[in-house]
Design a protein around this motif. Structure first.
Motif, PDB file in Angstrom:
ATOM      1  N   LEU B  50      -8.491  -4.485  -5.820  1.00 19.07           N
ATOM      2  CA  LEU B  50      -9.252  -5.515  -5.121  1.00 19.07           C
ATOM      3  C   LEU B  50      -8.321  -6.426  -4.315  1.00 19.07           C
ATOM      4  CD1 LEU B  50     -11.836  -6.344  -7.916  1.00 19.07           C
ATOM      5  CD2 LEU B  50     -12.418  -5.589  -5.608  1.00 19.07           C
ATOM      6  N   ILE B  51      -7.177  -6.760  -4.880  1.00 16.94           N
ATOM      7  CA  ILE B  51      -6.212  -7.601  -4.169  1.00 16.94           C
ATOM      8  C   ILE B  51      -5.752  -6.902  -2.882  1.00 16.94           C
ATOM      9  CG2 ILE B  51      -3.848  -8.497  -4.244  1.00 16.94           C
ATOM     10  CD1 ILE B  51      -4.348  -9.192  -7.204  1.00 16.94           C
ATOM     11  N   ALA B  52      -5.466  -5.600  -3.014  1.00 13.64           N
ATOM     12  CA  ALA B  52      -5.001  -4.844  -1.845  1.00 13.64           C
ATOM     13  C   ALA B  52      -6.083  -4.764  -0.776  1.00 13.64           C
ATOM     14  CB  ALA B  52      -4.577  -3.444  -2.277  1.00 13.64           C
ATOM     15  N   SER B  53      -7.320  -4.515  -1.197  1.00  8.90           N
ATOM     16  CA  SER B  53      -8.419  -4.440  -0.229  1.00  8.90           C
ATOM     17  C   SER B  53      -8.634  -5.771   0.468  1.00  8.90           C
ATOM     18  CB  SER B  53      -9.714  -4.024  -0.939  1.00  8.90           C
ATOM     19  OG  SER B  53      -9.644  -2.676  -1.341  1.00  8.90           O
ATOM     20  N   ALA B  54      -8.567  -6.846  -0.302  1.00  8.59           N
ATOM     21  CA  ALA B  54      -8.773  -8.169   0.282  1.00  8.59           C
ATOM     22  C   ALA B  54      -7.657  -8.501   1.279  1.00  8.59           C
ATOM     23  CB  ALA B  54      -8.824  -9.223  -0.827  1.00  8.59           C
ATOM     24  N   ARG B  55      -6.447  -8.118   0.940  1.00 13.34           N
ATOM     25  CA  ARG B  55      -5.305  -8.397   1.832  1.00 13.34           C
ATOM     26  C   ARG B  55      -5.490  -7.674   3.170  1.00 13.34           C
ATOM     27  NH1 ARG B  55      -0.984  -6.923  -1.514  1.00 13.34           N
ATOM     28  NH2 ARG B  55      -1.206  -8.886  -2.622  1.00 13.34           N
ATOM     29  N   GLU B  56      -6.015  -6.466   3.101  1.00 13.07           N
ATOM     30  CA  GLU B  56      -6.249  -5.694   4.324  1.00 13.07           C
ATOM     31  C   GLU B  56      -7.342  -6.312   5.189  1.00 13.07           C
ATOM     32  OE1 GLU B  56      -3.268  -3.173   4.087  1.00 13.07           O
ATOM     33  OE2 GLU B  56      -4.811  -2.901   5.618  1.00 13.07           O
ATOM     34  N   ALA B  57      -8.234  -7.053   4.553  1.00 15.36           N
ATOM     35  CA  ALA B  57      -9.377  -7.616   5.283  1.00 15.36           C
ATOM     36  C   ALA B  57      -9.056  -8.934   5.973  1.00 15.36           C
ATOM     37  CB  ALA B  57     -10.551  -7.820   4.316  1.00 15.36           C
ATOM     38  N   ILE B  58      -7.895  -9.513   5.643  1.00 18.11           N
ATOM     39  CA  ILE B  58      -7.572 -10.828   6.200  1.00 18.11           C
ATOM     40  C   ILE B  58      -7.271 -10.714   7.693  1.00 18.11           C
ATOM     41  CG2 ILE B  58      -5.843 -12.669   6.211  1.00 18.11           C
ATOM     42  CD1 ILE B  58      -5.552 -12.251   3.205  1.00 18.11           C
ATOM     43  N   PHE B  59      -7.886 -11.586   8.477  1.00 17.99           N
ATOM     44  CA  PHE B  59      -7.513 -11.741   9.878  1.00 17.99           C
ATOM     45  C   PHE B  59      -7.866 -13.164  10.294  1.00 17.99           C
ATOM     46  CE2 PHE B  59     -11.577 -11.730  12.252  1.00 17.99           C
ATOM     47  CZ  PHE B  59     -12.456 -11.334  11.260  1.00 17.99           C
ATOM     48  N   ARG B  60      -7.381 -13.558  11.442  1.00 17.73           N
ATOM     49  CA  ARG B  60      -7.583 -14.935  11.897  1.00 17.73           C
ATOM     50  C   ARG B  60      -8.485 -14.928  13.131  1.00 17.73           C
ATOM     51  NH1 ARG B  60      -5.108 -19.494  10.418  1.00 17.73           N
ATOM     52  NH2 ARG B  60      -5.224 -21.289  11.800  1.00 17.73           N
ATOM     53  N   PRO B  61      -9.741 -15.328  12.974  1.00 14.24           N
ATOM     54  CA  PRO B  61     -10.646 -15.306  14.126  1.00 14.24           C
ATOM     55  C   PRO B  61     -10.424 -16.519  15.028  1.00 14.24           C
ATOM     56  CG  PRO B  61     -11.782 -16.162  12.207  1.00 14.24           C
ATOM     57  CD  PRO B  61     -10.395 -15.833  11.759  1.00 14.24           C
ATOM     58  N   ALA B  62     -10.857 -16.406  16.249  1.00 13.94           N
ATOM     59  CA  ALA B  62     -10.833 -17.552  17.167  1.00 13.94           C
ATOM     60  C   ALA B  62     -12.089 -18.375  16.940  1.00 13.94           C
ATOM     61  CB  ALA B  62     -10.778 -17.069  18.609  1.00 13.94           C
ATOM     62  N   VAL B  63     -11.921 -19.653  16.638  1.00 13.03           N
ATOM     63  CA  VAL B  63     -13.059 -20.531  16.377  1.00 13.03           C
ATOM     64  C   VAL B  63     -12.891 -21.785  17.224  1.00 13.03           C
ATOM     65  CG1 VAL B  63     -14.169 -21.983  14.629  1.00 13.03           C
ATOM     66  CG2 VAL B  63     -13.409 -19.691  14.040  1.00 13.03           C
ATOM     67  N   SER B  64     -13.959 -22.243  17.827  1.00 11.40           N
ATOM     68  CA  SER B  64     -13.890 -23.489  18.596  1.00 11.40           C
ATOM     69  C   SER B  64     -14.957 -24.454  18.109  1.00 11.40           C
ATOM     70  CB  SER B  64     -14.067 -23.209  20.087  1.00 11.40           C
ATOM     71  OG  SER B  64     -15.319 -22.608  20.329  1.00 11.40           O
ATOM     72  N   LEU B  65     -14.639 -25.733  18.214  1.00 19.88           N
ATOM     73  CA  LEU B  65     -15.551 -26.788  17.802  1.00 19.88           C
ATOM     74  C   LEU B  65     -15.795 -27.732  18.976  1.00 19.88           C
ATOM     75  CD1 LEU B  65     -14.002 -27.613  14.314  1.00 19.88           C
ATOM     76  CD2 LEU B  65     -16.207 -26.542  14.732  1.00 19.88           C
ATOM     77  N   PRO B  66     -16.933 -28.412  19.013  1.00 21.49           N
ATOM     78  CA  PRO B  66     -17.192 -29.377  20.079  1.00 21.49           C
ATOM     79  C   PRO B  66     -16.167 -30.509  20.035  1.00 21.49           C
ATOM     80  CG  PRO B  66     -19.195 -28.937  18.843  1.00 21.49           C
ATOM     81  CD  PRO B  66     -18.062 -28.302  18.088  1.00 21.49           C
TER      82      PRO B  66
END
Lengths: 166, 140
Positions: B50-66
Motif C-alpha cells: 500500500l505504501i508503494a502504491s500510494a507513493r506512485e500516486a503522488i503528484f502535484r496538481p496546479a491549483v489556483s485560488l481567487p
C-alpha cells in the motif's frame, strides 16, 4: 483562523495550508477517481469549495481532516457525473493505472479495495494515500482515536483476505 | 506477566502506536507464536504494498485560488490618501468655489476607485484562473 470570522488575510493562510497537503490530496483523489486529470479537477474544486466554506472550519479540528472531507465530496460529485465513462470498477481504477509496470500486486490491491466494505477501503485510502495520522483519521472518519487502531487493523485484514481469495 | 496480545495490537505495532514497553511485549509474543508471526508478516507485507502504491500516486496538481482582495483595499486606501492630501494641502490656497469643485472631484475619484475595486473582486470570485498559487510539478 477563528471560526466564523473569515477575513481576506486568512485566504493566504488557507493557500499555505493547502500547499502542505496538496500532493497527498492529489494521490487520495487519484485513488478514488482513477486518473490524474480528474484528480486535479477534484483538487481544484475542493480548493475553491473549501475557500467558500472557510468560515465553517473549526480551528480546533485538523485542517487536513476537514479539507479531505471537502475533497472526498468533490470526488464523489465527479464520480456521479462521470459514472457512464467508467469502464472498470471505480475505486480500483487508480491503482490499476498506477500498476501498469507492477502488474499483479497493485491490480490485486485495486480489486481488493473494490470488494471490501467501503469504510474499510476509505480508512486505508486516507491512511496510505492521504498519509493521515491516527488523530487525523479519527477526525476524518468521526470515530474515537482509540478505535482507529482496530478499524485500521480490520481493514487491512479484510483487504489481505480479499487478495488471498483472489 | 504481559497481558495477551490483542489482534489489533499487531497493527498498532506496525504503525508505531504502542508505547515502548507494550511494543516490546508484542514483539516478544510474535517471536514466540508462529500464528502471530505469520499474521504480522502478512500485515507488514500488505502495508509495504500500500505504501508503494500510494507513493506512485503522488503528484502535484496546479491549483489556483481567487485573489485575496488585499490589493483592492490598498487601492481604496491610496485613493482616500490622495483625497486627504488634496483637501489639506491645496484647498486653503484656492477660492471657495474652485476648492469645492476640487474636493467634490477628489471624493468622486475615491468612490469610483472603490466601485471599480468591488466590481473586480466580484469578477475575480467567479473565476478560478487568477494567479497560480500552487504550480504543478512532475510527480515524485
Amino acid at each position: 483562523m477563528p471560526k466564523g470570522t473569515f477575513q481576506p488575510v486568512q485566504q493566504a493562510q488557507y493557500g499555505r495550508l493547502i500547499e502542505e497537503i496538496i500532493e497527498r490530496a492529489a494521490a487520495y483523489a487519484f485513488s478514488i477517481l482513477g486518473n490524474r486529470h480528474d484528480a486535479e479537477d477534484a483538487v481544484q474544486q475542493a480548493a475553491l469549495r473549501g475557500l467558500e466554506r472557510l468560515a465553517m472550519y473549526d480551528p480546533a479540528r485538523s485542517f487536513k481532516a476537514w479539507w479531505f472531507a471537502v475533497l472526498r465530496n468533490c470526488c464523489i460529485d465527479m464520480l456521479r457525473s462521470s459514472r457512464a465513462r467508467k469502464a472498470v470498477a471505480i475505486e480500483s481504477a487508480g491503482l490499476r493505472q498506477i500498476a501498469e509496470s507492477k502488474a499483479s500486486d497493485c491490480e490485486d490491491l485495486g480489486a481488493g479495495l473494490e470488494k471490501i466494505a467501503s469504510e474499510h477501503a476509505e480508512i486505508l485510502r486516507l491512511r496510505y494515500f492521504g498519509n493521515m495520522s491516527y488523530r487525523e483519521l479519527s477526525e476524518a472518519m468521526s470515530i474515537p482515536e482509540g478505535t482507529v487502531m482496530s478499524r485500521l487493523h480490520y481493514a487491512r485484514k479484510a483487504l489481505a483476505e480479499e487478495m488471498k481469495a483472489n | 506477566m504481559a497481558r495477551p496480545v490483542e489482534e489489533h495490537e499487531l497493527s498498532g505495532l506496525l504503525d508505531g502506536q504502542l508505547d515502548p514497553e507494550r511494543a516490546r511485549e508484542v514483539r516478544e509474543a510474535i517471536l514466540a507464536d508462529e500464528r502471530l508471526k505469520v499474521e504480522y508478516e502478512r500485515l507488514a507485507g500488505l502495508d509495504q504494498q500500500l505504501i508503494a502504491s500510494a507513493r506512485e500516486a503522488i503528484f502535484r496538481p496546479a491549483v489556483s485560488l481567487p485573489s485575496s482582495g488585499l490589493s483592492a483595499y490598498f487601492a481604496i486606501i491610496l485613493a482616500a490618501a490622495i483625497f486627504v492630501l488634496v483637501v489639506v494641502r491645496m484647498l486653503p490656497k484656492l477660492k471657495m468655489l474652485f476648492a469645492s469643485a476640487i474636493a467634490v472631484n477628489a471624493l468622486a475619484l475615491v468612490v469610483l476607485v472603490a466601485v471599480l475595486v468591488l466590481l473586480c473582486r466580484k469578477l475575480d470570485s467567479s473565476s478560478a484562473e487568477n494567479y497560480p498559487v500552487l504550480p504543478a510539478s512532475r510527480s515524485k
